[in-house]
Structure formats: C-alpha cells, structure tokens
Design a protein around this motif. Structure first.
Motif, PDB file in Angstrom:
ATOM      1  N   HIS A   1      46.966  37.296  45.224  1.00 35.89           N
ATOM      2  CA  HIS A   1      45.761  36.669  44.694  1.00 35.89           C
ATOM      3  C   HIS A   1      45.128  37.448  43.560  1.00 35.89           C
ATOM      4  CE1 HIS A   1      44.896  33.042  47.058  1.00 35.89           C
ATOM      5  NE2 HIS A   1      45.878  33.550  47.763  1.00 35.89           N
ATOM      6  N   SER A   2      45.603  38.672  43.337  1.00 37.22           N
ATOM      7  CA  SER A   2      45.051  39.408  42.209  1.00 37.22           C
ATOM      8  C   SER A   2      45.866  39.171  40.946  1.00 37.22           C
ATOM      9  CB  SER A   2      45.018  40.897  42.533  1.00 37.22           C
ATOM     10  OG  SER A   2      46.333  41.399  42.549  1.00 37.22           O
ATOM     11  N   LEU A   3      46.937  38.381  41.058  1.00 35.90           N
ATOM     12  CA  LEU A   3      47.755  38.106  39.879  1.00 35.90           C
ATOM     13  C   LEU A   3      47.008  37.169  38.932  1.00 35.90           C
ATOM     14  CD1 LEU A   3      51.279  37.527  41.426  1.00 35.90           C
ATOM     15  CD2 LEU A   3      50.326  39.595  40.453  1.00 35.90           C
ATOM     16  N   PRO A   4      47.245  37.340  37.644  1.00 32.28           N
ATOM     17  CA  PRO A   4      46.567  36.467  36.685  1.00 32.28           C
ATOM     18  C   PRO A   4      47.201  35.067  36.652  1.00 32.28           C
ATOM     19  CG  PRO A   4      48.045  37.973  35.545  1.00 32.28           C
ATOM     20  CD  PRO A   4      48.099  38.342  36.993  1.00 32.28           C
ATOM     21  N   GLY A   5      46.379  34.065  36.296  1.00 30.91           N
ATOM     22  CA  GLY A   5      46.899  32.728  36.037  1.00 30.91           C
ATOM     23  C   GLY A   5      47.320  31.972  37.274  1.00 30.91           C
ATOM     24  N   SER A   6      46.394  31.196  37.871  1.00 34.34           N
ATOM     25  CA  SER A   6      46.757  30.436  39.058  1.00 34.34           C
ATOM     26  C   SER A   6      47.174  29.021  38.659  1.00 34.34           C
ATOM     27  CB  SER A   6      45.555  30.383  39.995  1.00 34.34           C
ATOM     28  OG  SER A   6      45.492  29.147  40.643  1.00 34.34           O
ATOM     29  N   PRO A   7      48.207  28.482  39.303  1.00 32.40           N
ATOM     30  CA  PRO A   7      48.651  27.127  38.975  1.00 32.40           C
ATOM     31  C   PRO A   7      47.632  26.085  39.421  1.00 32.40           C
ATOM     32  CG  PRO A   7      49.831  27.957  40.865  1.00 32.40           C
ATOM     33  CD  PRO A   7      48.994  29.079  40.360  1.00 32.40           C
ATOM     34  N   VAL A   8      46.839  26.416  40.430  1.00 32.81           N
ATOM     35  CA  VAL A   8      45.823  25.464  40.877  1.00 32.81           C
ATOM     36  C   VAL A   8      44.765  25.298  39.790  1.00 32.81           C
ATOM     37  CG1 VAL A   8      44.064  25.011  42.614  1.00 32.81           C
ATOM     38  CG2 VAL A   8      46.253  25.958  43.296  1.00 32.81           C
ATOM     39  N   ASP A   9      44.414  26.445  39.172  1.00 34.91           N
ATOM     40  CA  ASP A   9      43.475  26.363  38.049  1.00 34.91           C
ATOM     41  C   ASP A   9      44.032  25.470  36.955  1.00 34.91           C
ATOM     42  OD1 ASP A   9      41.853  28.042  39.384  1.00 34.91           O
ATOM     43  OD2 ASP A   9      42.353  29.837  38.219  1.00 34.91           O
ATOM     44  N   ALA A  10      45.329  25.651  36.689  1.00 32.44           N
ATOM     45  CA  ALA A  10      45.964  24.858  35.638  1.00 32.44           C
ATOM     46  C   ALA A  10      45.941  23.380  36.002  1.00 32.44           C
ATOM     47  CB  ALA A  10      47.397  25.331  35.420  1.00 32.44           C
ATOM     48  N   ALA A  11      46.258  23.062  37.273  1.00 33.37           N
ATOM     49  CA  ALA A  11      46.265  21.668  37.705  1.00 33.37           C
ATOM     50  C   ALA A  11      44.856  21.079  37.611  1.00 33.37           C
ATOM     51  CB  ALA A  11      46.793  21.562  39.136  1.00 33.37           C
TER      52      ALA A  11
ATOM     53  N   THR B   1      37.520  26.972  45.142  1.00 34.44           N
ATOM     54  CA  THR B   1      36.228  27.598  44.896  1.00 34.44           C
ATOM     55  C   THR B   1      35.783  28.478  46.055  1.00 34.44           C
ATOM     56  OG1 THR B   1      35.225  25.567  45.701  1.00 34.44           O
ATOM     57  CG2 THR B   1      35.338  25.843  43.321  1.00 34.44           C
ATOM     58  N   ASP B   2      36.513  28.430  47.173  1.00 40.03           N
ATOM     59  CA  ASP B   2      36.160  29.290  48.300  1.00 40.03           C
ATOM     60  C   ASP B   2      36.255  30.753  47.896  1.00 40.03           C
ATOM     61  OD1 ASP B   2      35.602  27.371  50.058  1.00 40.03           O
ATOM     62  OD2 ASP B   2      37.292  27.725  51.416  1.00 40.03           O
ATOM     63  N   SER B   3      35.485  31.597  48.578  1.00 39.09           N
ATOM     64  CA  SER B   3      35.582  33.022  48.281  1.00 39.09           C
ATOM     65  C   SER B   3      36.926  33.538  48.780  1.00 39.09           C
ATOM     66  CB  SER B   3      34.450  33.776  48.974  1.00 39.09           C
ATOM     67  OG  SER B   3      34.729  33.842  50.355  1.00 39.09           O
ATOM     68  N   LEU B   4      37.347  34.663  48.206  1.00 33.83           N
ATOM     69  CA  LEU B   4      38.640  35.229  48.552  1.00 33.83           C
ATOM     70  C   LEU B   4      38.707  35.548  50.043  1.00 33.83           C
ATOM     71  CD1 LEU B   4      41.190  35.973  46.982  1.00 33.83           C
ATOM     72  CD2 LEU B   4      40.352  38.309  46.856  1.00 33.83           C
ATOM     73  N   TRP B   5      37.554  36.031  50.547  1.00 30.96           N
ATOM     74  CA  TRP B   5      37.517  36.443  51.949  1.00 30.96           C
ATOM     75  C   TRP B   5      37.739  35.272  52.877  1.00 30.96           C
ATOM     76  CZ3 TRP B   5      38.486  40.214  54.834  1.00 30.96           C
ATOM     77  CH2 TRP B   5      37.979  40.302  56.140  1.00 30.96           C
ATOM     78  N   SER B   6      37.088  34.130  52.574  1.00 32.90           N
ATOM     79  CA  SER B   6      37.268  32.999  53.483  1.00 32.90           C
ATOM     80  C   SER B   6      38.667  32.399  53.309  1.00 32.90           C
ATOM     81  CB  SER B   6      36.169  31.954  53.271  1.00 32.90           C
ATOM     82  OG  SER B   6      36.392  31.250  52.085  1.00 32.90           O
ATOM     83  N   GLN B   7      39.210  32.516  52.094  1.00 35.97           N
ATOM     84  CA  GLN B   7      40.599  32.082  51.923  1.00 35.97           C
ATOM     85  C   GLN B   7      41.528  32.937  52.774  1.00 35.97           C
ATOM     86  OE1 GLN B   7      42.248  31.530  47.983  1.00 35.97           O
ATOM     87  NE2 GLN B   7      40.282  30.899  47.170  1.00 35.97           N
TER      88      GLN B   7
END
Lengths: 301, 329
Positions: free
Chosen positions: B30-40, B67-73
């Motif tokens: 989750h710390s990697l740049p560029g999420s495909p969900v963001d792109a979608a 949009t959930d926080s990282l912790w709840s994810q």
C-alpha cells in the motif's frame, strides 16, 4: 540465494602450513596454486575493468546501424547489439554498476549478518529472541518477489542504492549459521575463561569470537558478492527495474527484448554478459578454500 | 508430552510468522505509488459519472473502499484473510484472487515438486559419491562442478536451455504448459504434450537446484564418515551396503533442514522460469500482478508463496522427530 557449506574447511585442513617467509601471506595464499593465481588475476582484471572501463568510452556509445545483431568481427570483437552498438564496449561500461553495487551489497550483508549472529549468539534473553525472530522473518520472505515489490517503491538507479537494498534484505542467511557457531564457541573453555576474567562483552565478541568465525565470514563475503551480482542482474533481466544506463543485467534484458533468443546470430550479444557473470562465479568458487588459509590462524606456521 | 509441546510451539510460531508476513505485505504494497483503483476512479469521473456513483461502482467491482483510512483497510484485510478471502483481482476484472491463484498454483507446484525430488535424489547420490572419493581428482571434480552449477543463476540456465533447445535446435516446444491443439484431459497426446513442454523448465530447476543438495550432502557425509560409530562398525566388518545405510541416514539430517530453504528458492526460481518459458503459474502471476499494479493479486500471491514456505518449514520441523529419534526425548 547461496547456501554456504563447511566444505572448504573440511577438505583443506590436512595442508601443512608453509614455513613463514618474507612474502606477505595474502600473496602466498592467493598465488600459491595455479588455479588460484588464475582466478585472482581474472578477478583483479574485472576490478580494473570496473574502474577504468567507463572512462574508455563516451557517455553515449557510438552505434553502427549498418550492423545490427552482427556476429563477432575484427571491428566488433563481441559483435553488436540490437541498435548496432559494440557489445565489448557495453560490457566494459556496464561492469562498474554491477561490480560496485555487488561489493557494497556483499559488505553490508556480511556486516549486518555477522553482527546480528554474534550478538544474538552471545547475549541470551530478549535481544537474542528478538533478533532471531527478525532473522527468521527475513529468511522466510521470498527475496526475489520482495525485491521486485521494493523496486517499485525505490528506484535502483545508482549502484549505491542497489547495493544498499540488496544488503539490507539479504543478510539473514549469514546471521543464522554465525549465531550457531557463536553459541557453540560460547561453551568452550577459552571463552568461559574470558568471561570469568570479567572481560567486557565487546572484547569477548570482537576479539575472541569473531576471529574464530572469520574464515566462515570471509567465505560468505565472496558468496554474498556473487549472490548480489545474480540478484541485481536478475532484476534487470526481468525488466522489473527501470534503468537509465547500461549494465550487464540491462544488456541481458535488451538482448531478450530485442529478439536475441530467436536469432542465432545474436548469440555473442547474449553470451557476453552471461559469460562475465559465470567467469566471476567460477573464479570465486576457486578462491573459496583460500579464505580458510587466509583467516584461520591455526593453518599458519 | 514434550512432543506435543514441541508441535504446539512450532505451529504457534508459524501462525505468528504468517500474521507478520501478511501485515508486512499489506503495508509495503500500500505504500507503492500509483493505485489502479485511483486510475479507474479518475476514468469514471472523466466519463461524467458523479463521484458518489463512481465510488460505489468501484466498490462493487473491487470490493474495496478507496477513501477508507489505511488502518481500517488493514483491519478489513486481516478479517477477510481469516475467512480465506484474498479480495478481488483488479487486472482479472474482479475475479476472486483465491480462484486466480488456485487456477495457477498446480502448474507451479507440480513442476516444483518433481524438480525437488529429482534434484534431491541426484544431489544425494552424487554427494555421497563425491564424499567417498573426496581426495581423488574425480571427487574434487564432482565437488567443483557442484559449486559451479550451484553458482549459476536460474535465469542464465533457463535462458541458455531455451536458446539451445528451441532456437538453435528446436527439440522442445516453446511456451505454455501444453499444446493449444490438444484438448486437456486424461489422454495420451495431452500427457505427452504436457511432458514435452515441461522438460526444459524442469531441467532449469534441477540444474540450479542440484548443486546445493550435492554440496551439503558431501560435507555432511564427510563429517559423518569420521564418527566413532562408523569406525567401530567398519572394525566389526559390516557390509558396505549396511555401512552406507548408516552413513546416509545420519548425513540426511542437515539435508532435511535445507529442504525448507530450498522451497523458497524454488518459488524464486519459478518467477524466472515461468517468465522465460512463458508458462502459467504462481511466479508469472506474481510478476504480472506487479506490472499491472494489481494490489490484491500482488498481496495474495506474495502471501501464498510465503505461507507455503512457512508450511514447508513447519512440516520439516514436525517430521524431524521421526527422522532423528534423538529429538523425541
């Protein structure tokens, strides 16, 4: 991953130490046998290549579009690549990245691994179990997939960065055997005597235990060095890492992408970086048993 | 009782390790740049779909609340993991990661297990031979060949095999696990096709795996050879066959501990071998998921690889008392 064995140590103990002479020990050991002398000379040549190789050519290699994927010729000793650049030039230029980062990674792996192994072997309790859990964790993570994931996060552009990351992820396989050696040494008389004398832990670890594991540490330094060459060329080969300059891994990648695997004429392009990697491997293997003679004081006269 | 405690401790350590790996994987991925969900999401917004609706669609497809926080994810992820749910693959259009992995795992596992057995048998045989002849030229040659082969990286072995046997002399077919012309099933042509497609990858696994087994066997046999019980048995005049049985049984112990190590090594090799020979399997899946930034699949395959290494470790630990009776005390 490289698995170290105690092979070299077992086999060579019957060698009688040569009488002390004026020639320094390093030279006597490294050049004492013909195979070792050849291996040493070849490794020194590779080191020289890494130092002066990139200075011999301009930053952008001249390309010869008339000759693409050409075989070896008088003009291009090792043929040309997909764009017509001289393969020999690429090997020379690309050696610096590979060798520098492998040296950095090897030293780092051995330094961290030895420190963790010695400390967790000497101290009992929380420090020991904590360090060993971390070691187990690092050993469990599949290193190659981990490196690929990490390469998406950090860019491995400089040899320093590549060396640091390989070193930080790869030390665990050294820590474990060093720890078990330290544990068994701990029960030996001279260490009990040292502890009984009230010598500080720092002295016991660095002055009493370390010299006893030195041959093993030195052997692992060599193994870590070649292991790091494989890991990084493998990463470039897979195309997992973006690259800006050439090195042997990038060459392999470009050879495969450029279709060298399907064209018989491109064999020199493919074999040149592989040959360098395997030659270094062979030389290191030939030198492995020398580490024992160099670092084991009992084998000296 | 001691045995039960030993087993319980090993199992507990394994579970803690799996949790640690799951946590580590989650946060690093989750710390990697560029999420495909963001792109979608951006794509849907650009297509004129209102934000709320776009988010709901994405949540429906990927079962993922961006949009959930990282912790709840993370909590969500662990909870679903406990139920065997690895999430939905993004690059496979919402197919559960579990079924993607289950589809691919047999190809990797079958090859890896066969390769492991071959390299184990070969390494054991040659290692014993090298140990018996250790001070002769042939013995030293065997040892040197083991060190050298062990040193060659898998991707070089695989690439060379590929170049020699499909480009230079097209003896073996390239790519996939079987011919696309034969229909899968329990039939002669299908099995023949599977085997001919498997030979080169198998050879690559064995060539890079055998050296380690051989070297460890050799040094282990050499150390057992000097033991008092061997000398005593020799003086009693036992047959060579029986002597070898004694020696190999004792020398096998360290081999058993590197079995677990080699499981991780095999999976690392599968990444190269499946990519080079263009086969399907866990290694190829993992590599492609990283390229496609398919987080759930990336996490899932990384987790499955690591958990199988841990499982092999646990199995090795549990079998150890059977192989070495001294541990049972």
């Amino acid at each position: 991953m490289v698995i170290a064995t105690a092979d070299a140590i077992v086999d060579e103990t019957e060698i009688v130490a040569p009488p002390a002479s004026r020639v320094p020990l390093v030279i006597r050991v490294l050049f004492g046998r013909p195979t070792r002398a050849v291996a040493t000379v070849i490794l020194l040549l590779f080191a020289l290549m890494a130092i002066i190789g990139p200075m011999l050519y301009p930053n952008n290699l001249r390309v010869d579009p008339e000759h693409i994927f050409a075989g070896p010729s008088a003009k291009h000793w090792l043929g040309t690549d997909y764009a017509g650049a001289d393969v020999l030039a690429e090997i020379l230029v690309g050696s610096r990245y590979v060798i520098t980062s492998a040296i950095i990674a090897g030293i780092l792996m051995v330094a961290i691994g030895t420190a963790v192994g010695l400390i967790s072997g000497y101290y009992r309790g929380v420090a020991e179990s904590g360090l060993m859990r971390i070691t187990d964790f690092m050993l469990t993570l599949p290193s190659l997939p981990l490196l690929i994931v990490l390469s998406q996060k950090w860019k491995f552009g400089s040899p320093l960065m590549m060396g640091l990351i390989l070193g930080i992820t790869g030390w665990a396989f050294i820590a474990r055997p060093i720890r078990s050696q330290a544990l068994s040494l701990r029960e030996r008389g001279f260490l009990e005597a040292a502890r009984g004398l009230g010598l500080p832990a720092r002295h016991v670890i660095w002055r009493e235990i370390l010299p006893n594991v030195a041959p093993f540490v030195a052997m692992n330094l060599l193994l870590s060095f070649i292991g790091s060459i494989y890991a990084q060329t493998g990463l470039f080969f897979l195309g997992a890492v973006p690259y800006s300059s050439t090195n042997w891994g990038v060459m392999l990648r470009q050879a495969v992408e450029g279709g060298a695997l399907q064209a018989s004429s491109a064999i020199a392009y493919l074999l040149a970086p592989m040959g360098c990697i395997m030659l270094i491997n062979l030389c290191v293997v030939l030198l492995l048993d020398a580490t024992d003679e160099l670092f084991n004081p009992r084998l000296r006269g | 009782m001691a045995l039960a405690r030993y087993i319980a401790a090993k199992l507990l350590a394994g579970i803690v390790m799996i949790w640690a790996v799951a946590t580590f994987t989650f946060f690093i991925v989750h710390s990697l740049p560029g999420s495909p969900v963001d792109a979608a999401l951006a794509q849907k917004l650009a297509a004129g779909i209102p934000y709320e609706e776009a988010q709901q669609q994405i949540q429906a497809i990927y079962n993922f609340v961006p949009t959930d926080s990282l912790w709840s994810q993370y909590r969500d992820y662990l909870w679903r993991l406990l139920h065997g749910d690895l999430g939905q693959s993004i690059s496979y259009g919402g197919v559960p990661v579990r079924s993607v992995i289950l589809d691919n795992a047999p190809w990797t596992l079958s090859l890896a297990v066969v390769a492991l057995l071959i390299s184990f048998a070969l390494g054991l045989g040659v290692g014993v031979l090298a140990a018996m002849k250790r001070n002769t030229a042939s013995g030293n040659g065997l040892t040197l060949s083991g060190s050298f082969l062990h040193g060659i990286p898998t991707f070089i072995t695989a690439t060379l095999l590929f170049f020699i046997f499909t480009t230079k002399w097209p003896v073996f077919p390239y790519g996939d696990a079987y011919d696309i012309n034969v229909t899968p099933g329990f039939s002669g042509p299908f099995i023949a096709s599977v085997i001919s497609h498997a030979i080169l990858p198998l050879a690559a696994y064995v060539i890079s795996g055998y050296g380690a087994w051989m070297l460890v066997t050799k040094s282990s046999v050499v150390s057992v050879l000097g033991d008092d019980f061997v000398v005593a048995a020799e003086l009693r005049g036992i047959t060579t066959g029986r002597k070898m049985r004694y020696i190999v049984r004792n020398a096998m112990l360290p081999l058993f501990t590197i079995l677990a190590l080699s499981a991780g090594y095999l999976f690392g090799g599968s990444l190269f071998i499946e990519t080079i020979f263009n086969r399907q399997g866990l290694g190829a899946l993992q590599f492609n998921s990283i390229g496609a930034r398919d987080y759930p699949l990336m996490m899932g395959s990384f987790l499955v690889l690591t958990v199988s290494v841990i499982l092999v470790n646990i199995i090795a630990d549990l079998l150890y008392p059977i192989i070495d009776p001294r541990v049972r005390r």
